[in-house]
Enzyme design. Structure first.
Site, mmCIF file in Angstrom:
data_model
loop_
_atom_site.group_PDB
_atom_site.id
_atom_site.type_symbol
_atom_site.label_atom_id
_atom_site.label_comp_id
_atom_site.label_asym_id
_atom_site.label_seq_id
_atom_site.Cartn_x
_atom_site.Cartn_y
_atom_site.Cartn_z
ATOM 1 C CB SER A 68 -0.893 0.023 1.238
ATOM 2 O OG SER A 68 -1.680 -1.132 1.300
HETATM 3 N N1 SAH Z 1 -0.138 -4.834 4.599
HETATM 4 C C1 SAH Z 1 0.430 -5.102 3.299
HETATM 5 C C2 SAH Z 1 -0.568 -4.842 2.197
HETATM 6 C C3 SAH Z 1 -0.520 -5.900 1.165
HETATM 7 S S1 SAH Z 1 -1.822 -5.896 -0.003
HETATM 8 C C4 SAH Z 1 1.744 -4.368 3.122
HETATM 9 O O1 SAH Z 1 2.160 -3.613 3.988
HETATM 10 O O2 SAH Z 1 2.410 -4.609 2.117
HETATM 11 C C5 SAH Z 1 -3.045 -6.888 0.783
HETATM 12 C C6 SAH Z 1 -2.704 -8.330 1.037
HETATM 13 O O3 SAH Z 1 -3.885 -8.970 1.524
HETATM 14 C C7 SAH Z 1 -2.278 -9.160 -0.185
HETATM 15 O O4 SAH Z 1 -1.013 -9.681 0.063
HETATM 16 C C8 SAH Z 1 -3.333 -10.260 -0.292
HETATM 17 O O5 SAH Z 1 -2.815 -11.505 -0.717
HETATM 18 C C9 SAH Z 1 -3.851 -10.335 1.142
HETATM 19 N N2 SAH Z 1 -5.177 -10.923 1.320
HETATM 20 C C10 SAH Z 1 -6.274 -10.832 0.518
HETATM 21 N N3 SAH Z 1 -7.313 -11.537 1.042
HETATM 22 C C11 SAH Z 1 -6.865 -12.084 2.213
HETATM 23 C C12 SAH Z 1 -7.445 -12.922 3.208
HETATM 24 N N4 SAH Z 1 -8.698 -13.370 3.121
HETATM 25 N N5 SAH Z 1 -6.679 -13.279 4.256
HETATM 26 C C13 SAH Z 1 -5.375 -12.859 4.378
HETATM 27 N N6 SAH Z 1 -4.778 -12.084 3.456
HETATM 28 C C14 SAH Z 1 -5.504 -11.683 2.392
#
Ligand code: SAH
Length: 217
Positions: A68
């Protein structure tokens, strides 16, 4: 030859500029700004893209996901208003950057990622900066972590199609969840648990996250 992209001094300078940019927005408190100023975001970014690490943009990570943009990380962290020692659950570990920010701020962090590749990557990234305390899980965040509940706070870093009931029920009374809710576009919500069955919801405008998906991959 000196690799300018990886040079820590250059990255430090870029990080400082980012903090100045975020400070100028007057949206964030000093604790959040200090964390953004301390955590080396470039170590969470894939090789070759490090030079963009401190730009206020989302960047592609593995598994077709994104880290993000710093503004969004700061915003969710600010809304969560995490205090030292609080037990926090993060949904969507991704590359682990938000996890690191929460840990830096003194939270006891549990985090779940549905993609195994990213779960492993985040573990490695956090190890690089000796952040070994956050507990990482490969699993489906819709279910939360009932075995470790209740939490002081929950932060969802992917766009949820609806507010997952299981997560609400894993909040302490007085605890809160920060969650972007909606399909293509989301609305950033802060929901506080008032008592066993009552929740108070506040909206913080539009947001755009990768989708929260069911099951693991
Ligand atoms: N907090 C992260 C943001 C990554 S983007 C950072 O700092 O980089 C969001 C992430 O959520 C992705 O990696 C995606 O695979 C994950 N995601 C999507 N649905 C999910 C679920 N049901 N449970 C756990 N992770 C999930």
């Amino acid at each position: 030859m000196l690799n300018l992209v990886l040079d820590p001094l250059i990255q430090k300078g870029r990080r400082k500029k980012l903090v100045e940019e975020l400070t100028a927005s007057k949206m964030f408190g000093s604790r959040v700004l200090r964390a953004i100023g301390a955590v080396p975001r470039h170590l969470f970014i894939e090789k070759g893209l490090e030079e963009f690490a401190y730009k206020n943009i989302p960047i592609e990570i593995a598994g077709k996901q994104t880290i993000s943009q710093p503004y969004t990380v700061a915003m969710e962290t600010e809304l969560l208003n995490v205090k030292s020692g609080e037990k926090i659950l993060e949904i969507g570990t991704g590359c682990g950057y938000q996890t690191a920010i929460l840990f830096y701020m003194g939270a006891v962090v549990y985090t779940i990622e549905r993609q195994k590749e990213l779960y492993l990557q985040a573990k490695e990234n956090l190890l690089k900066i000796d952040y070994t305390k956050p507990v990482l899980f490969w699993g489906d965040g819709f279910k939360g972590l009932p075995q470790f509940a209740p939490f002081d706070g929950i932060i969802v870093t992917c766009g949820a199609p609806e507010i997952p009931n299981d997560l609400l029920l894993q909040l302490k009374i007085g605890g809160k969840i920060v969650i972007p809710v909606g399909d293509k576009e989301q609305e950033m919500l802060l929901i506080k648990r008032k008592n066993k069955s009552e929740f108070e919801k506040q909206s913080y405008g539009a947001a755009s996250f990768v989708p929260m998906l069911h099951g693991v991959k």
